[in-house]
Design a protein around this motif. Sequence first.
Motif, short mmCIF file in Angstrom:
data_model
loop_
_atom_site.label_atom_id
_atom_site.label_comp_id
_atom_site.label_asym_id
_atom_site.label_seq_id
_atom_site.Cartn_x
_atom_site.Cartn_y
_atom_site.Cartn_z
N ALA A 221 0.72 -1.27 -0.51
CA ALA A 221 0.22 0.05 0.62
C ALA A 221 1.18 1.73 -0.34
N GLY A 222 1.81 0.93 0.99
CA GLY A 222 2.63 2.67 0.97
C GLY A 222 3.32 2.37 -0.64
N ALA A 223 3.77 1.58 -1.66
CA ALA A 223 4.53 1.56 -2.68
C ALA A 223 3.11 2.40 -3.67
N THR A 224 2.07 2.03 -3.34
CA THR A 224 0.64 2.39 -3.93
C THR A 224 1.08 4.41 -4.28
N ALA A 225 0.82 4.02 -2.85
CA ALA A 225 0.59 5.63 -2.41
C ALA A 225 2.08 6.56 -2.61
N LEU A 226 2.88 6.38 -2.81
CA LEU A 226 4.33 7.04 -3.02
C LEU A 226 3.62 7.02 -4.71
N ALA A 227 3.49 6.03 -5.57
CA ALA A 227 3.56 6.16 -7.09
C ALA A 227 2.48 6.90 -7.65
N ASP A 228 1.14 7.00 -6.44
CA ASP A 228 0.12 7.99 -6.66
C ASP A 228 0.92 9.06 -6.74
#
Length: 113
Positions: free
Chosen positions: A90-97
């Motif tokens: 979820a952190g990787a997704t939030a950072l990418a977004d």
Amino acid sequence: MTATIGTPGPGPGHPVTGLDEVVHQRARLGILTIAHEAHRVEFGYLRTHLELTAGNLSKHLSVLETAGLIEIQKGYEGRRGRTWITLTAAGATALADEIARLKQLIARVETTN
């Protein structure tokens, strides 16, 4: 895309409206970015490289952990207590977004000139 200031343009709102308050804060964005670069990052490394006090870093880590963006593991290296931080999916997704939104903002500024 050209739009007069104050006149709604086509498509979704301005890219800034999609910035995540949890992620976008300077220290938390730094934590997520460093955690993304490493498999696991040690508390002291973050404190030193982000120029934060231990208390301030702990508060930011707590916010990110509560949001499910990082995992915190405590253990020992030799006789010294250590705290390691790992980025979650979820952190990787939030950072990418967040990075995608920032790129949209940069593109808007660069094409306005």
